[in-house]
Enzyme design. Sequence first.
Site, PDB file in Angstrom:
ATOM      1  N   ASN A 147     -12.904  -2.981   2.640  1.00  0.00           N
ATOM      2  CA  ASN A 147     -13.758  -1.803   2.760  1.00  0.00           C
ATOM      3  C   ASN A 147     -14.775  -1.891   1.621  1.00  0.00           C
ATOM      4  OD1 ASN A 147     -12.322  -0.700   4.948  1.00  0.00           O
ATOM      5  ND2 ASN A 147     -10.827   0.208   3.575  1.00  0.00           N
TER       6      ASN A 147
ATOM      7  N   HIS B 135      -7.129  -5.846   2.136  1.00  0.00           N
ATOM      8  CA  HIS B 135      -5.995  -5.295   2.874  1.00  0.00           C
ATOM      9  C   HIS B 135      -5.444  -6.361   3.819  1.00  0.00           C
ATOM     10  CE1 HIS B 135      -6.847  -0.870   2.176  1.00  0.00           C
ATOM     11  NE2 HIS B 135      -8.040  -1.359   1.900  1.00  0.00           N
TER      12      HIS B 135
ATOM     13  N   ASP C 241       0.851  -1.185   0.000  1.00  0.00           N
ATOM     14  CA  ASP C 241       0.000   0.000   0.000  1.00  0.00           C
ATOM     15  C   ASP C 241       0.892   1.242   0.000  1.00  0.00           C
ATOM     16  OD1 ASP C 241      -3.222   0.554   0.988  1.00  0.00           O
ATOM     17  OD2 ASP C 241      -1.793   2.216   1.059  1.00  0.00           O
ATOM     18  N   ILE C 242       0.567   2.200  -0.845  1.00  0.00           N
ATOM     19  CA  ILE C 242       1.373   3.406  -1.018  1.00  0.00           C
ATOM     20  C   ILE C 242       1.308   4.315   0.220  1.00  0.00           C
ATOM     21  CG2 ILE C 242      -0.356   4.952  -2.063  1.00  0.00           C
ATOM     22  CD1 ILE C 242       1.667   5.470  -4.309  1.00  0.00           C
TER      23      ILE C 242
ATOM     24  N   HIS D  16     -10.267  -5.250  -3.479  1.00  0.00           N
ATOM     25  CA  HIS D  16      -8.953  -5.525  -2.882  1.00  0.00           C
ATOM     26  C   HIS D  16      -9.128  -5.904  -1.423  1.00  0.00           C
ATOM     27  CE1 HIS D  16      -9.817  -1.213  -2.544  1.00  0.00           C
ATOM     28  NE2 HIS D  16      -9.195  -1.247  -1.375  1.00  0.00           N
TER      29      HIS D  16
HETATM   30  P1  AMP Z   1      -9.706   1.429   0.143  1.00  0.00           P
HETATM   31  O1  AMP Z   1      -9.945   2.581   1.076  1.00  0.00           O
HETATM   32  O2  AMP Z   1     -10.078   0.110   0.744  1.00  0.00           O
HETATM   33  O3  AMP Z   1     -10.301   1.659  -1.220  1.00  0.00           O
HETATM   34  O4  AMP Z   1      -8.133   1.349   0.002  1.00  0.00           O
HETATM   35  C1  AMP Z   1      -7.415   1.806  -1.098  1.00  0.00           C
HETATM   36  C2  AMP Z   1      -5.974   1.727  -0.719  1.00  0.00           C
HETATM   37  O5  AMP Z   1      -5.202   1.809  -1.902  1.00  0.00           O
HETATM   38  C3  AMP Z   1      -5.490   2.860   0.202  1.00  0.00           C
HETATM   39  O6  AMP Z   1      -4.980   2.288   1.399  1.00  0.00           O
HETATM   40  C4  AMP Z   1      -4.436   3.567  -0.624  1.00  0.00           C
HETATM   41  O7  AMP Z   1      -3.340   4.012   0.155  1.00  0.00           O
HETATM   42  C5  AMP Z   1      -4.013   2.507  -1.616  1.00  0.00           C
HETATM   43  N1  AMP Z   1      -3.515   2.995  -2.892  1.00  0.00           N
HETATM   44  C6  AMP Z   1      -4.060   3.924  -3.706  1.00  0.00           C
HETATM   45  N2  AMP Z   1      -3.336   4.076  -4.830  1.00  0.00           N
HETATM   46  C7  AMP Z   1      -2.297   3.206  -4.728  1.00  0.00           C
HETATM   47  C8  AMP Z   1      -1.192   2.890  -5.574  1.00  0.00           C
HETATM   48  N3  AMP Z   1      -0.998   3.490  -6.743  1.00  0.00           N
HETATM   49  N4  AMP Z   1      -0.318   1.944  -5.146  1.00  0.00           N
HETATM   50  C9  AMP Z   1      -0.489   1.334  -3.958  1.00  0.00           C
HETATM   51  N5  AMP Z   1      -1.518   1.584  -3.122  1.00  0.00           N
HETATM   52  C10 AMP Z   1      -2.413   2.514  -3.501  1.00  0.00           C
END
Ligand code: AMP
Length: 110
Positions: free
Chosen positions: A88, A103, A31-32, A101
């Site tokens: 989520n 987590h 996760d970024i 996705h």
């Molecule tokens: P959600 O709130 O469950 O939709 O989580 C989306 C997650 O994706 C968040 O924790 C972000 O930090 C992560 N995220 C968004 N863009 C990227 C990316 N390009 N690479 C890695 N993680 C990402």
Amino acid sequence: MEQDCIFCQIAAKNSPASIVFENENLIVFKDINPHAPVHLLIVPKKHIRSVNDITPEDSAIVSEMIFTGKEMAKQTGVNESGYNLLFNVERGGGQVIFHLHLHMLGGWKR
Ligand code: AMP
Ligand code: ZN
């Protein structure tokens, strides 16, 4: 593949990510914006919007996501201390990327 979906773009290698595992069905990357010492995202290559959109046809991939989460926890050494596997679902559930996705969060000292 959805052209304007960042996770489809990562799965297609059109967008960078710190990939830790990949097979024909799914991809795992860091996760970024991590919310834990270890924070991975387990992402099916098939574009599915959210848990609300999974169908019986998706049973195998959803199962594989959970097993991969377990395996990633072991590989990153957080399995014994413990971890979260989290979906989520839609905006009210905190979802901001509308490509399914899972987590995997862990590695806290507690
Ligand atoms: P959600 O709130 O469950 O939709 O989580 C989306 C997650 O994706 C968040 O924790 C972000 O930090 C992560 N995220 C968004 N863009 C990227 C990316 N390009 N690479 C890695 N993680 C990402
Ligand atoms: Zn997508």
